[in-house]
Design a protein around this motif. Structure first.
Motif, PDB file in Angstrom:
ATOM      1  N   PRO A  84       0.799  -1.229   0.000  1.00 48.65           N
ATOM      2  CA  PRO A  84       0.000   0.000   0.000  1.00 48.65           C
ATOM      3  C   PRO A  84       0.831   1.277   0.000  1.00 48.65           C
ATOM      4  CG  PRO A  84      -0.990  -1.599   1.454  1.00 48.65           C
ATOM      5  CD  PRO A  84       0.257  -2.234   0.934  1.00 48.65           C
ATOM      6  N   SER A  85       2.016   1.229   0.626  1.00 50.80           N
ATOM      7  CA  SER A  85       2.801   2.462   0.709  1.00 50.80           C
ATOM      8  C   SER A  85       3.462   2.823  -0.620  1.00 50.80           C
ATOM      9  CB  SER A  85       3.872   2.327   1.795  1.00 50.80           C
ATOM     10  OG  SER A  85       4.791   1.322   1.418  1.00 50.80           O
ATOM     11  N   HIS A  86       3.398   1.945  -1.600  1.00 47.93           N
ATOM     12  CA  HIS A  86       4.009   2.243  -2.907  1.00 47.93           C
ATOM     13  C   HIS A  86       3.046   2.988  -3.826  1.00 47.93           C
ATOM     14  CE1 HIS A  86       6.680  -1.554  -2.260  1.00 47.93           C
ATOM     15  NE2 HIS A  86       6.946  -0.580  -1.418  1.00 47.93           N
ATOM     16  N   ARG A  87       1.802   3.206  -3.334  1.00 46.18           N
ATOM     17  CA  ARG A  87       0.800   3.760  -4.235  1.00 46.18           C
ATOM     18  C   ARG A  87       1.153   5.155  -4.732  1.00 46.18           C
ATOM     19  NH1 ARG A  87      -4.559   3.660  -1.324  1.00 46.18           N
ATOM     20  NH2 ARG A  87      -3.181   3.709   0.473  1.00 46.18           N
ATOM     21  N   ALA A  88       1.683   5.991  -3.825  1.00 49.56           N
ATOM     22  CA  ALA A  88       1.997   7.372  -4.217  1.00 49.56           C
ATOM     23  C   ALA A  88       2.990   7.376  -5.377  1.00 49.56           C
ATOM     24  CB  ALA A  88       2.556   8.122  -3.029  1.00 49.56           C
ATOM     25  N   LEU A  89       4.031   6.556  -5.254  1.00 50.16           N
ATOM     26  CA  LEU A  89       5.053   6.480  -6.299  1.00 50.16           C
ATOM     27  C   LEU A  89       4.437   5.982  -7.610  1.00 50.16           C
ATOM     28  CD1 LEU A  89       8.091   6.997  -6.479  1.00 50.16           C
ATOM     29  CD2 LEU A  89       8.446   4.554  -6.139  1.00 50.16           C
ATOM     30  N   ALA A  90       3.580   4.956  -7.488  1.00 48.37           N
ATOM     31  CA  ALA A  90       2.942   4.400  -8.679  1.00 48.37           C
ATOM     32  C   ALA A  90       2.087   5.464  -9.365  1.00 48.37           C
ATOM     33  CB  ALA A  90       2.085   3.195  -8.306  1.00 48.37           C
ATOM     34  N   ARG A  91       1.348   6.253  -8.562  1.00 48.57           N
ATOM     35  CA  ARG A  91       0.495   7.295  -9.152  1.00 48.57           C
ATOM     36  C   ARG A  91       1.336   8.297  -9.921  1.00 48.57           C
ATOM     37  NH1 ARG A  91      -2.726   7.571  -4.129  1.00 48.57           N
ATOM     38  NH2 ARG A  91      -4.547   6.261  -4.483  1.00 48.57           N
ATOM     39  N   TRP A  92       2.473   8.698  -9.334  1.00 47.49           N
ATOM     40  CA  TRP A  92       3.368   9.605 -10.054  1.00 47.49           C
ATOM     41  C   TRP A  92       3.826   8.978 -11.350  1.00 47.49           C
ATOM     42  CZ3 TRP A  92       3.816  14.554  -9.585  1.00 47.49           C
ATOM     43  CH2 TRP A  92       3.534  15.178  -8.360  1.00 47.49           C
ATOM     44  N   GLY A  93       4.133   7.675 -11.285  1.00 45.48           N
ATOM     45  CA  GLY A  93       4.559   6.969 -12.491  1.00 45.48           C
ATOM     46  C   GLY A  93       3.487   6.990 -13.572  1.00 45.48           C
ATOM     47  N   PHE A  94       2.215   6.804 -13.162  1.00 47.00           N
ATOM     48  CA  PHE A  94       1.120   6.774 -14.140  1.00 47.00           C
ATOM     49  C   PHE A  94       0.990   8.108 -14.879  1.00 47.00           C
ATOM     50  CE2 PHE A  94      -1.204   3.705 -11.077  1.00 47.00           C
ATOM     51  CZ  PHE A  94      -0.396   2.673 -11.503  1.00 47.00           C
ATOM     52  N   VAL A  95       1.044   9.233 -14.110  1.00 48.09           N
ATOM     53  CA  VAL A  95       0.739  10.525 -14.728  1.00 48.09           C
ATOM     54  C   VAL A  95       1.971  11.224 -15.302  1.00 48.09           C
ATOM     55  CG1 VAL A  95      -1.278  10.935 -13.298  1.00 48.09           C
ATOM     56  CG2 VAL A  95       0.948  11.763 -12.554  1.00 48.09           C
ATOM     57  N   LEU A  96       3.162  10.703 -14.990  1.00 46.20           N
ATOM     58  CA  LEU A  96       4.395  11.359 -15.427  1.00 46.20           C
ATOM     59  C   LEU A  96       4.400  11.659 -16.931  1.00 46.20           C
ATOM     60  CD1 LEU A  96       7.193  12.227 -14.344  1.00 46.20           C
ATOM     61  CD2 LEU A  96       8.021   9.976 -14.995  1.00 46.20           C
ATOM     62  N   GLY A  97       4.155  10.620 -17.741  1.00 46.77           N
ATOM     63  CA  GLY A  97       4.215  10.766 -19.192  1.00 46.77           C
ATOM     64  C   GLY A  97       3.187  11.762 -19.698  1.00 46.77           C
ATOM     65  N   THR A  98       1.909  11.547 -19.296  1.00 40.49           N
ATOM     66  CA  THR A  98       0.844  12.431 -19.745  1.00 40.49           C
ATOM     67  C   THR A  98       1.115  13.864 -19.304  1.00 40.49           C
ATOM     68  OG1 THR A  98      -0.613  10.566 -19.344  1.00 40.49           O
ATOM     69  CG2 THR A  98      -1.658  12.674 -19.813  1.00 40.49           C
ATOM     70  N   GLY A  99       1.539  14.024 -18.050  1.00 40.23           N
ATOM     71  CA  GLY A  99       1.776  15.360 -17.513  1.00 40.23           C
ATOM     72  C   GLY A  99       2.861  16.103 -18.266  1.00 40.23           C
ATOM     73  N   VAL A 100       3.997  15.437 -18.469  1.00 38.32           N
ATOM     74  CA  VAL A 100       5.110  16.112 -19.147  1.00 38.32           C
ATOM     75  C   VAL A 100       4.763  16.382 -20.611  1.00 38.32           C
ATOM     76  CG1 VAL A 100       7.489  15.825 -19.910  1.00 38.32           C
ATOM     77  CG2 VAL A 100       6.859  15.222 -17.582  1.00 38.32           C
ATOM     78  N   PHE A 101       4.103  15.400 -21.246  1.00 42.95           N
ATOM     79  CA  PHE A 101       3.699  15.553 -22.647  1.00 42.95           C
ATOM     80  C   PHE A 101       2.805  16.785 -22.799  1.00 42.95           C
ATOM     81  CE2 PHE A 101       2.804  12.423 -26.368  1.00 42.95           C
ATOM     82  CZ  PHE A 101       3.006  13.451 -27.267  1.00 42.95           C
ATOM     83  N   ALA A 102       1.754  16.852 -21.989  1.00 44.99           N
ATOM     84  CA  ALA A 102       0.826  17.979 -22.073  1.00 44.99           C
ATOM     85  C   ALA A 102       1.521  19.273 -21.650  1.00 44.99           C
ATOM     86  CB  ALA A 102      -0.389  17.712 -21.181  1.00 44.99           C
ATOM     87  N   GLY A 103       2.389  19.189 -20.621  1.00 47.94           N
ATOM     88  CA  GLY A 103       3.087  20.377 -20.145  1.00 47.94           C
ATOM     89  C   GLY A 103       3.970  20.987 -21.227  1.00 47.94           C
TER      90      GLY A 103
END
Lengths: 96, 326
Positions: B247-266
């Motif tokens: 459960p404690s890995h969720r925050a890191l995983a969430r960052w991993g999920f949105v990293l690509g989309t976020g940087v691409f759109a940014g």
């Protein structure tokens, strides 16, 4: 000459693939089938890879062919083992 | 003399259609999945024959490799839920659950509409026309990369690619909403030989995935192919229990999920300064920006696909443990 050697190696490899497939279709139980498939295909693959390596244009290509051969052989041996182990476990549970 | 490849092409086309029919009519779910995987491999070969190595790589890595793993994992889950996990054995079959006729007809109608649309588009297209090859070739110097497909995907038509990344993000969000908690289904008992296999192949897969990403700027390859190969690392780690989600890995995983989309759109929005439109990268920085986007999108794709394979949000269900759930 090199062409002829490469071609005959590939054809020879294909014969082993066909033999392995016939074994898969004709042998009675899962262990014999796996035996035919993993061994004959392993040799067939090695022969085809060797044939293709003779036709390679650079050292890099040969290296890649060797890598492909190594990892496919490794994966097929591991898969064969896993399927056989699983089948044996299922057989034992069926009898128990 | 006819082209010797014609025989191969005809055999390939026939085999793809036959496998598609066999996959749909298989009476056993496991057999259907295996047939689907073979269908994917032969489709990849067909793409090679159509001179589309980029699509072939994507089909082999995502369409066959990762999707096959996802389907097998789902089957394992279904058998666990149905309580047939111990019974099925190597010789048994998992019969296909009957699907309501209305669902079948709705699916058939939608597939028919898509086929119709494709047929109309195909018939409307000019036969043997020049296509867009010349247009792409003209614009290549401004693209920042040396491979036409990558230039189209990450520069000329970036918007489409961004949407593909968003689709993956939406998929993992949906999966995490639907299923929570740690998996109760027992992991398949994999022997020491498997552990040795994983140890030998893991570093090689990392190298191959990174190579595919790096090669993408000048040859077939790129973010999706590299990401799918790197996702295999996650799948191997999960299967061999070298990595157990917590459960404690969720925050890191969430960052991993949105990293690509976020940087691409940014990046797409940031370049709008200085009189440019969205996605119009300044040519002198195009290569850097494309590599940045591709690299981070690759990470996101790999993390997302691996998370989809795991299939649920790792949440500790305290209420259940305390007995409130009973």
């Amino acid at each position: 000459m090199l062409d002829l050697m490469a071609a005959s190696l590939v054809v020879f490899g294909a014969v082993f693939f066909i033999a392995g497939t016939v074994g898969l279709l004709r042998f009675p139980d899962i262990y014999c089938r796996l035996h035919a498939l993993t061994k004959a295909d392993g040799l067939g693959l090695a022969l085809v890879a060797l044939g293709m390596a003779l036709k390679a244009e650079s050292f890099g290509e040969v290296f890649r062919i060797v890598l492909i051969w190594f990892f496919v052989a490794l994966a097929s041996a591991t898969c064969g083992h896993l399927i056989a182990a699983y089948a044996r476990q299922a057989d034992r549970e069926g009898k128990a | 003399m006819t082209d010797p490849f014609l025989i191969l092409d005809l055999l390939l086309a026939g085999a793809v259609i036959a496998l598609a029919i066999a996959t749909l009519t298989a009476r056993d779910l496991f057999a259907a999945i295996v047939l689907f995987i073979v269908l994917g491999l032969l489709s990849a070969l067909a793409w090679v024959r159509l001179s589309a190595p980029d699509v072939a790589l994507a089909e082999a890595a995502i369409g066959t490799g990762v999707t096959g793993a996802l389907l097998l994992k789902t089957l394992h889950h279904l058998r666990y839920v149905a309580g047939t996990l111990g019974e099925q054995a190597a010789h048994g079959v998992t019969p296909v659950t009957p699907v309501p006729m209305s669902v079948i007809w709705a699916n058939a109608a939608f597939c028919g509409l898509i086929t119709l649309g494709l047929a109309i588009a195909f018939l409307d297209a000019p036969l043997g026309g020049p296509g867009f090859d010349a247009l792409v070739a003209d614009a290549m110097p401004a693209s920042g990369v040396d491979h036409g497909v990558t230039a189209v995907l990450l520069n000329f038509r970036s918007y489409d690619t961004l949407m593909e990344v968003v689709v993956l993000l939406a998929a993992v969000i949906a999966v995490w909403q639907i299923e929570r908690g740690l998996s109760e289904a027992p992991a398949p008992d994999l022997s020491v030989i498997w552990q040795g296999f994983a140890r030998l192949t893991l570093p090689a897969i990392v190298v191959v995935g990174t190579y595919l990403l790096w090669k993408g700027s000048e040859a077939p390859g790129g973010a999706f192919q590299g990401g799918a190969v790197l996702a295999a690392v996650g799948i191997l780690l999960l299967l061999s229990r070298l990595y157990v989600p917590h459960p404690s890995h969720r925050a890191l995983a969430r960052w991993g999920f949105v990293l690509g989309t976020g940087v691409f759109a940014g990046v797409a929005l940031l370049v709008t300064g200085g009189g440019r439109v969205t996605f119009e990268y300044p040519p002198e920085h195009a290569k850097t920006l494309i590599l940045l986007i591709e690299g981070l999108v690759t990470v996101s794709i790999a993390v997302t696909l691996a998370a989809l394979f795991h299939g649920r949000e790792p949440v500790a269900l305290r209420a259940k443990e305390a007995g409130h759930d009973a």
